[in-house]
Design a protein around this motif. Structure first.
Motif, short mmCIF file in Angstrom:
data_model
loop_
_atom_site.label_atom_id
_atom_site.label_comp_id
_atom_site.label_asym_id
_atom_site.label_seq_id
_atom_site.Cartn_x
_atom_site.Cartn_y
_atom_site.Cartn_z
N GLY A 3 8.05 -2.32 -2.66
CA GLY A 3 8.01 -2.77 -4.05
C GLY A 3 6.74 -3.54 -4.34
N VAL A 4 6.48 -3.77 -5.61
CA VAL A 4 5.26 -4.43 -6.04
C VAL A 4 5.58 -5.31 -7.23
N SER A 5 4.80 -6.36 -7.42
CA SER A 5 5.01 -7.29 -8.52
C SER A 5 4.17 -6.90 -9.73
N SER A 44 -3.32 1.24 -0.03
CA SER A 44 -3.60 0.29 1.04
C SER A 44 -2.68 -0.93 0.95
N ALA A 45 -2.43 -1.40 -0.26
CA ALA A 45 -1.61 -2.60 -0.42
C ALA A 45 -0.14 -2.33 -0.19
N LEU A 46 0.34 -1.14 -0.54
CA LEU A 46 1.76 -0.82 -0.45
C LEU A 46 2.11 0.08 0.72
N ALA A 47 1.11 0.38 1.57
CA ALA A 47 1.34 1.25 2.74
C ALA A 47 1.95 2.58 2.33
N MET A 48 1.29 3.27 1.40
CA MET A 48 1.76 4.56 0.89
C MET A 48 0.77 5.65 1.29
#
Length: 257
Positions: A174-176, A229-233
């Motif tokens: 998830g992300v904010s 990169s930030a969400l490991a996708m």
């Protein structure tokens, strides 16, 4: 007169003697000493509001200061002093969440789409750079004779909400909202270059169209790279780049037309 004198003698006549007075004083002194010994043994104090002799009150330090002049005590001043000095306080920009080093790193990451992005930096909800780039986009459009500040902020807010919902469906962690707004705002920097070009020459032609397509691809590639990169996708960059291209395409339409 004899009757009056007889009445006076009968009236003042009493059985009280001086020996009885001395005996009563001795009894009072013994009772007071006994009470003082009991209070010292038990350590109890008389109730509040009750009368008590000065010997029964708890002893405290003698007040040696003069009237209307408080007694100086360095121990009390040490407690009133601040625990931390002004030198140990963080800077004002750090308290506001503005870090120019991170802003510069994110800007270089956007300007170089082929450079790997640092996911730990991009997870920070830094909105200083996005706000500056949005203002720069609106200012360059204003220089080109287009007042589109409301469209810029409106499409940015709707695009951030849509991307937030999409990324939460696609990612596991998830992300904010702040992270989505920060990444999309930083990747708006190439669009500022396009709007600055519109001040010099018109983009309504073949060259302007090719330049707009190049800028859209640049923005969407940078945003999708940072999100993966930030969400490991890993392996989902093209799926993220498509909605990003649609969003930045709207800004390109505002700039060209």
């Amino acid at each position: 007169m004899s009757n009056f004198e007889q009445f006076q003698i009968d009236f003042y006549q009493s059985n009280y003697t001086i020996d009885d007075q001395e005996e009563g004083d001795n009894n009072y002194g013994s009772n007071k000493n006994l009470c003082g010994r009991r209070m010292s043994q038990t350590g109890e104090q008389p109730p509040a509001g009750a009368f008590a002799p000065s010997e029964m009150l708890p002893s405290s330090h003698n007040y040696t200061a003069q009237i209307l002049q408080p007694m100086y005590n360095p121990n009390t001043l040490s407690h009133l002093s601040y625990a931390d000095g002004f030198d140990e306080e963080p800077p004002l920009l750090e308290e506001l969440g503005i870090n120019f080093k991170h802003i510069w790193q994110k800007t270089l990451t956007v300007l170089n789409p082929m450079k790997p992005a640092d996911g730990t930096i991009m997870n920070e909800t830094d909105l200083t750079g996005p706000m500056v780039f949005c203002l720069a986009l609106g200012a360059t459009l204003l220089l080109a004779g287009k007042v589109h500040f409301g469209y810029v902020y409106g499409m940015s807010a709707i695009g951030c909400l849509a991307m937030h919902a999409l990324l939460n469906l696609m990612s596991i962690s998830g992300v904010s909202h702040g992270c989505v707004a920060s990444v999309l705002g930083y990747c708006l920097l190439p669009m500022v270059i396009l709007s600055s070009s519109a001040v010099i020459f018109s983009l309504q032609g073949t060259l302007g169209t090719l330049l707009a397509l190049f800028i859209i691809g640049w923005c969407s590639l940078s945003a999708s790279k940072i999100f993966t990169s930030a969400l490991a996708m890993e392996g989902q960059q093209l799926l993220i780049a498509y909605p990003c291209a649609l969003l930045y395409g709207l800004f390109a339409i505002l700039t060209v037309f």
